[in-house]
Motif scaffolding. Structure first.
Motif, PDB file in Angstrom:
ATOM      1  N   SER A 152      28.196  11.850  -0.844  1.00  0.00           N
ATOM      2  CA  SER A 152      28.119  12.845   0.222  1.00  0.00           C
ATOM      3  C   SER A 152      29.497  13.253   0.728  1.00  0.00           C
ATOM      4  O   SER A 152      29.700  14.391   1.135  1.00  0.00           O
ATOM      5  CB  SER A 152      27.252  12.329   1.370  1.00  0.00           C
ATOM      6  OG  SER A 152      25.888  12.361   1.001  1.00  0.00           O
ATOM      7  N   CYS A 153      30.454  12.325   0.723  1.00  0.00           N
ATOM      8  CA  CYS A 153      31.832  12.681   1.075  1.00  0.00           C
ATOM      9  C   CYS A 153      32.370  13.713   0.086  1.00  0.00           C
ATOM     10  O   CYS A 153      33.068  14.653   0.468  1.00  0.00           O
ATOM     11  CB  CYS A 153      32.732  11.449   1.082  1.00  0.00           C
ATOM     12  SG  CYS A 153      32.437  10.335   2.473  1.00  0.00           S
ATOM     13  N   ALA A 154      32.031  13.533  -1.201  1.00  0.00           N
ATOM     14  CA  ALA A 154      32.443  14.500  -2.216  1.00  0.00           C
ATOM     15  C   ALA A 154      31.755  15.834  -1.988  1.00  0.00           C
ATOM     16  O   ALA A 154      32.389  16.896  -2.041  1.00  0.00           O
ATOM     17  CB  ALA A 154      32.112  13.968  -3.607  1.00  0.00           C
ATOM     18  N   GLY A 155      30.443  15.787  -1.707  1.00  0.00           N
ATOM     19  CA  GLY A 155      29.688  17.022  -1.511  1.00  0.00           C
ATOM     20  C   GLY A 155      30.107  17.804  -0.289  1.00  0.00           C
ATOM     21  O   GLY A 155      30.025  19.035  -0.275  1.00  0.00           O
ATOM     22  N   SER A 156      30.547  17.099   0.760  1.00  0.00           N
ATOM     23  CA  SER A 156      30.949  17.781   1.996  1.00  0.00           C
ATOM     24  C   SER A 156      32.471  17.870   2.137  1.00  0.00           C
ATOM     25  O   SER A 156      32.967  18.253   3.186  1.00  0.00           O
ATOM     26  CB  SER A 156      30.361  17.050   3.207  1.00  0.00           C
ATOM     27  OG  SER A 156      30.854  15.730   3.276  1.00  0.00           O
ATOM     28  N   THR A 157      33.195  17.487   1.059  1.00  0.00           N
ATOM     29  CA  THR A 157      34.663  17.548   1.020  1.00  0.00           C
ATOM     30  C   THR A 157      35.301  16.814   2.195  1.00  0.00           C
ATOM     31  O   THR A 157      36.260  17.293   2.791  1.00  0.00           O
ATOM     32  CB  THR A 157      35.171  19.001   0.972  1.00  0.00           C
ATOM     33  OG1 THR A 157      34.782  19.699   2.157  1.00  0.00           O
ATOM     34  CG2 THR A 157      34.622  19.734  -0.244  1.00  0.00           C
ATOM     35  N   THR A 158      34.765  15.638   2.532  1.00  0.00           N
ATOM     36  CA  THR A 158      35.270  14.852   3.659  1.00  0.00           C
ATOM     37  C   THR A 158      36.145  13.729   3.139  1.00  0.00           C
ATOM     38  O   THR A 158      35.696  12.584   2.964  1.00  0.00           O
ATOM     39  CB  THR A 158      34.081  14.288   4.482  1.00  0.00           C
ATOM     40  OG1 THR A 158      33.132  15.321   4.711  1.00  0.00           O
ATOM     41  CG2 THR A 158      34.558  13.763   5.824  1.00  0.00           C
ATOM     42  N   LEU A 184      33.621   6.807  -6.574  1.00  0.00           N
ATOM     43  CA  LEU A 184      35.006   6.909  -6.095  1.00  0.00           C
ATOM     44  C   LEU A 184      35.801   7.918  -6.923  1.00  0.00           C
ATOM     45  O   LEU A 184      36.522   8.761  -6.372  1.00  0.00           O
ATOM     46  CB  LEU A 184      35.685   5.540  -6.154  1.00  0.00           C
ATOM     47  CG  LEU A 184      35.390   4.581  -5.001  1.00  0.00           C
ATOM     48  CD1 LEU A 184      35.896   3.185  -5.323  1.00  0.00           C
ATOM     49  CD2 LEU A 184      36.033   5.092  -3.703  1.00  0.00           C
ATOM     50  N   VAL A 185      35.682   7.839  -8.240  1.00  0.00           N
ATOM     51  CA  VAL A 185      36.387   8.800  -9.104  1.00  0.00           C
ATOM     52  C   VAL A 185      35.949  10.224  -8.758  1.00  0.00           C
ATOM     53  O   VAL A 185      36.777  11.125  -8.583  1.00  0.00           O
ATOM     54  CB  VAL A 185      36.119   8.502 -10.593  1.00  0.00           C
ATOM     55  CG1 VAL A 185      36.732   9.595 -11.472  1.00  0.00           C
ATOM     56  CG2 VAL A 185      36.685   7.148 -10.991  1.00  0.00           C
ATOM     57  N   GLU A 196      44.619   9.849  -6.912  1.00  0.00           N
ATOM     58  CA  GLU A 196      43.795   8.704  -6.508  1.00  0.00           C
ATOM     59  C   GLU A 196      42.609   8.521  -7.448  1.00  0.00           C
ATOM     60  O   GLU A 196      42.202   7.390  -7.748  1.00  0.00           O
ATOM     61  CB  GLU A 196      43.303   8.897  -5.067  1.00  0.00           C
ATOM     62  CG  GLU A 196      44.404   8.954  -4.027  1.00  0.00           C
ATOM     63  CD  GLU A 196      45.276   7.700  -4.055  1.00  0.00           C
ATOM     64  OE1 GLU A 196      44.717   6.599  -4.194  1.00  0.00           O
ATOM     65  OE2 GLU A 196      46.504   7.838  -3.963  1.00  0.00           O
ATOM     66  N   ALA A 197      42.035   9.648  -7.901  1.00  0.00           N
ATOM     67  CA  ALA A 197      40.914   9.562  -8.846  1.00  0.00           C
ATOM     68  C   ALA A 197      41.347   8.840 -10.118  1.00  0.00           C
ATOM     69  O   ALA A 197      40.623   7.989 -10.652  1.00  0.00           O
ATOM     70  CB  ALA A 197      40.397  10.957  -9.184  1.00  0.00           C
ATOM     71  N   ARG A 198      42.552   9.170 -10.601  1.00  0.00           N
ATOM     72  CA  ARG A 198      43.050   8.535 -11.818  1.00  0.00           C
ATOM     73  C   ARG A 198      43.329   7.053 -11.588  1.00  0.00           C
ATOM     74  O   ARG A 198      43.052   6.205 -12.465  1.00  0.00           O
ATOM     75  CB  ARG A 198      44.324   9.240 -12.280  1.00  0.00           C
ATOM     76  CG  ARG A 198      44.874   8.694 -13.592  1.00  0.00           C
ATOM     77  CD  ARG A 198      44.048   9.165 -14.776  1.00  0.00           C
ATOM     78  NE  ARG A 198      44.018   8.221 -15.870  1.00  0.00           N
ATOM     79  CZ  ARG A 198      43.859   8.565 -17.159  1.00  0.00           C
ATOM     80  NH1 ARG A 198      43.716   9.837 -17.485  1.00  0.00           N
ATOM     81  NH2 ARG A 198      43.817   7.662 -18.103  1.00  0.00           N
ATOM     82  N   THR A 211      31.487   7.871 -15.754  1.00  0.00           N
ATOM     83  CA  THR A 211      32.862   7.604 -15.336  1.00  0.00           C
ATOM     84  C   THR A 211      33.822   8.576 -16.007  1.00  0.00           C
ATOM     85  O   THR A 211      34.660   9.209 -15.356  1.00  0.00           O
ATOM     86  CB  THR A 211      33.276   6.167 -15.707  1.00  0.00           C
ATOM     87  OG1 THR A 211      32.164   5.287 -15.566  1.00  0.00           O
ATOM     88  CG2 THR A 211      34.425   5.691 -14.843  1.00  0.00           C
ATOM     89  N   TRP A 212      33.714   8.675 -17.337  1.00  0.00           N
ATOM     90  CA  TRP A 212      34.595   9.565 -18.091  1.00  0.00           C
ATOM     91  C   TRP A 212      34.374  11.034 -17.692  1.00  0.00           C
ATOM     92  O   TRP A 212      35.329  11.790 -17.512  1.00  0.00           O
ATOM     93  CB  TRP A 212      34.339   9.396 -19.589  1.00  0.00           C
ATOM     94  CG  TRP A 212      34.790   8.089 -20.153  1.00  0.00           C
ATOM     95  CD1 TRP A 212      34.040   6.961 -20.329  1.00  0.00           C
ATOM     96  CD2 TRP A 212      36.102   7.761 -20.631  1.00  0.00           C
ATOM     97  NE1 TRP A 212      34.800   5.955 -20.871  1.00  0.00           N
ATOM     98  CE2 TRP A 212      36.069   6.418 -21.084  1.00  0.00           C
ATOM     99  CE3 TRP A 212      37.301   8.477 -20.724  1.00  0.00           C
ATOM    100  CZ2 TRP A 212      37.180   5.784 -21.618  1.00  0.00           C
ATOM    101  CZ3 TRP A 212      38.407   7.847 -21.264  1.00  0.00           C
ATOM    102  CH2 TRP A 212      38.351   6.518 -21.695  1.00  0.00           C
ATOM    103  N   THR A 213      33.113  11.405 -17.539  1.00  0.00           N
ATOM    104  CA  THR A 213      32.799  12.805 -17.212  1.00  0.00           C
ATOM    105  C   THR A 213      33.350  13.184 -15.845  1.00  0.00           C
ATOM    106  O   THR A 213      33.836  14.303 -15.653  1.00  0.00           O
ATOM    107  CB  THR A 213      31.276  13.025 -17.265  1.00  0.00           C
ATOM    108  OG1 THR A 213      30.807  12.718 -18.582  1.00  0.00           O
ATOM    109  CG2 THR A 213      30.918  14.463 -16.924  1.00  0.00           C
ATOM    110  N   ALA A 214      33.284  12.249 -14.885  1.00  0.00           N
ATOM    111  CA  ALA A 214      33.817  12.538 -13.541  1.00  0.00           C
ATOM    112  C   ALA A 214      35.300  12.887 -13.611  1.00  0.00           C
ATOM    113  O   ALA A 214      35.770  13.812 -12.935  1.00  0.00           O
ATOM    114  CB  ALA A 214      33.597  11.345 -12.619  1.00  0.00           C
ATOM    115  N   LEU A 215      36.042  12.166 -14.455  1.00  0.00           N
ATOM    116  CA  LEU A 215      37.478  12.446 -14.571  1.00  0.00           C
ATOM    117  C   LEU A 215      37.728  13.730 -15.366  1.00  0.00           C
ATOM    118  O   LEU A 215      38.616  14.523 -15.017  1.00  0.00           O
ATOM    119  CB  LEU A 215      38.187  11.264 -15.236  1.00  0.00           C
ATOM    120  CG  LEU A 215      39.715  11.288 -15.133  1.00  0.00           C
ATOM    121  CD1 LEU A 215      40.177  11.212 -13.678  1.00  0.00           C
ATOM    122  CD2 LEU A 215      40.337  10.147 -15.939  1.00  0.00           C
TER     123      LEU A 215
END
Length: 515
Positions: A152-158, A184-185, A196-198, A211-215
């Motif tokens: 949800s932090c990712a979805g709301s850019t928080t 987290l990624v 930070e993602a990396r 995991t790979w797809t997120a990066l």
């Protein structure tokens, strides 16, 4: 049978629900009650509620709720938890929250059911409110809560709250869980913090295609398509098989980096090398790959040769390419296809109107707007926001509702004076109103993204990146202007629009002006 029939039915229903045979689970429930006359108990309802929710049958959830009330089983904590979970999965956040608030007793499963359900349904702000309430109540989150909160932090850019959730995961020793690492990624990538993602990715020992797809997607969205392809090569070399979603991310990277040949090669390799049949999302990405490069005829040839049923997403991708390259004839054809598939979609109206306005075809602009009005189609208003000291500040075009409006507009004037001194000339083709050049230029200067940037320069510490988010695509004139603002103020401006991230520094954007 050596066990009571009710127990046998409960076991069968539970097995079917866990195996994804949800229609069979509902049929068994009906047979149990109607044909055999057996009463449902507190062990029957949790799996059948789960099946009703995953089948997206709200009426069944309501009927089951009524049966629970009649049987007096809502008092059982695990039954109430299942009902909260079902309503949340059905995107009925209000009903889930009302039931949650009425519960005299809750455990971590109760909180998890509400939060994860809201996160899955896209109600990210509501999910994060639940997370804050949970922490405030002293309940320790588990790996499911942390993964959902990060989603949800990712979805709301928080980003700030995401960093706080990350710290909680470290404190509780939850980082090794695969779902937490994946979230987290994704969270860092989707909030523009690619470094930070990396870091998280490199520290993650256990990896899966997610995991790979997120990066891969993270690099693509942040204007680093070549690195997306490198990560994909590492993924294949590691022995991890790409999946359906991986190729969406990969083709997205090719489209945003102008890698036409690589896009073609990966599109062909899906089925040839990995046995994955391309779906509408992949065709939409390939149309985008070709369309951005101006190869509209080739994009149409691809669609004409397709043997699968194409959805509105594919035609909207073609429509977007037509708008970029000002091909009104093909745009009208693509818009007609979208209207046939989804007459209520506002996107083709907006894209056609924008294309016509750039061509100064004001009578066609008026025709499209009249058509929208007659069909009851409403345009989503464009807005931009900035987070400062944990508070989100929202802006619309020509917005004067902010307490610091006078300062913001003075800052906008200062910004535009400085960039004009550096040689900036407004591209009034991006103005959508039939006005004199001065009026068109002034309207562009007060777009929501520029107001948000001005506020960020005023409110954020000197040297801190200015992070601006927009719900729609940034206009071309604002893109050039904000790049120059980043240069003259010596700041990094990170603008995320509906399409991708734009990391602007020293007058250069990470997208390479190809977005």
């Amino acid at each position: 049978m050596v066990v009571p029939p009710g127990v046998a039915y409960n076991a069968a229903i539970s097995r079917c629900s866990r195996a994804g045979l949800h229609q069979r689970a509902l049929a068994l429930f009906h047979e149990m009650r109607a044909a055999r006359g057996l009463p449902a108990d507190e062990y029957t309802f949790p799996p059948i509620l789960n099946s009703a929710a995953l089948l997206r049958v709200p009426a069944a959830a309501d009927a089951l709720h009524a049966l629970l009330l009649r049987a007096g089983l809502v008092a059982h904590l695990h039954v109430a938890n299942a009902l909260v979970d079902a309503y949340a999965k059905l995107s009925r956040g209000g009903a889930a929250r009302a039931l949650f608030d009425e519960m005299p007793r809750r455990d971590v499963v109760t909180w998890t059911s509400l939060l994860t359900g809201l996160a899955r349904s896209g109600s990210h702000d509501a999910a994060l409110r639940v997370y804050r309430d949970m922490v405030a109540s002293g309940v320790e989150p588990d790996e499911y809560v942390v993964a959902a909160a990060l989603s949800s932090c990712a979805g709301s850019t928080t980003l700030e709250l995401g960093q706080s959730v990350h710290a909680t995961a470290v404190r509780l020793g939850l980082e090794p869980f695969l779902s937490v690492g994946n979230s987290l990624v994704s969270m860092y990538a989707k909030t523009g913090s690619l470094r930070e993602a990396r870091k998280v990715f490199d520290a993650t020992r256990l990896r899966c295609p997610v995991t790979w797809t997120a990066l891969i997607v993270g690099y693509a969205q942040n204007g680093r398509g070549e690195e997306s392809l490198q990560v994909y090569a590492e993924m294949v070399h590691s022995g991890c098989r790409p999946d359906y979603v991986t190729f969406i991310g990969l083709l997205f990277a090719c489209s945003h980096a102008g890698l036409v040949d690589a896009g073609r090669a990966h599109f062909k390799s899906m089925q040839a090398d990995h046995g994955i049949t391309p779906g509408p999302d992949h065709y939409a990405c390939m149309v985008d790959v070709l369309g951005r490069a101006g190869r509209l005829d080739e994009a149409m040839e691809l669609l004409d040769q397709s043997t699968m049923k194409l959805d509105a997403t594919v035609w909207k991708a073609l429509l977007g390419a037509c708008r970029t390259h000002r091909n009104a004839e093909l745009a009208e054809r693509a818009a007609e296809m979208v209207w046939r598939l989804d007459p209520t979609d506002a996107v083709p109206y907006i894209m056609l109107s924008n294309l016509y306005s750039r061509e100064r075809r004001w009578s066609d602009v008026a025709r499209i707007r009249t058509l929208m009005k007659s069909r009851g189609i409403a345009k989503e208003p464009g807005c931009s926001w900035v987070v400062a000291s944990g508070v989100t500040h929202l802006f619309y075009v020509e917005d004067r509702g902010h307490p610091r409006t006078d300062e913001i507009y003075r800052k906008v004037e200062e910004m535009m004076e400085k960039v004009r001194a550096e040689g900036f000339v407004a591209d009034t083709d991006w103005a959508l109103q039939d006005e004199a050049p001065e009026g068109r230029e002034k309207g562009l200067a007060h777009h929501s993204e520029r107001l948000a940037v001005a506020f960020g320069l005023l409110a954020l510490p000197a040297g801190a990146p200015v992070r601006v988010f927009k719900n729609l695509r940034v206009c071309g004139d604002c893109h050039v202007a904000i790049k120059m603002v980043a240069k003259v103020y010596g700041r990094e401006i990170i603008l995320r629009d509906s399409n991708c991230f734009h990391h602007m520094r020293d007058g250069v954007c990470s997208c390479g002006d190809y977005w």
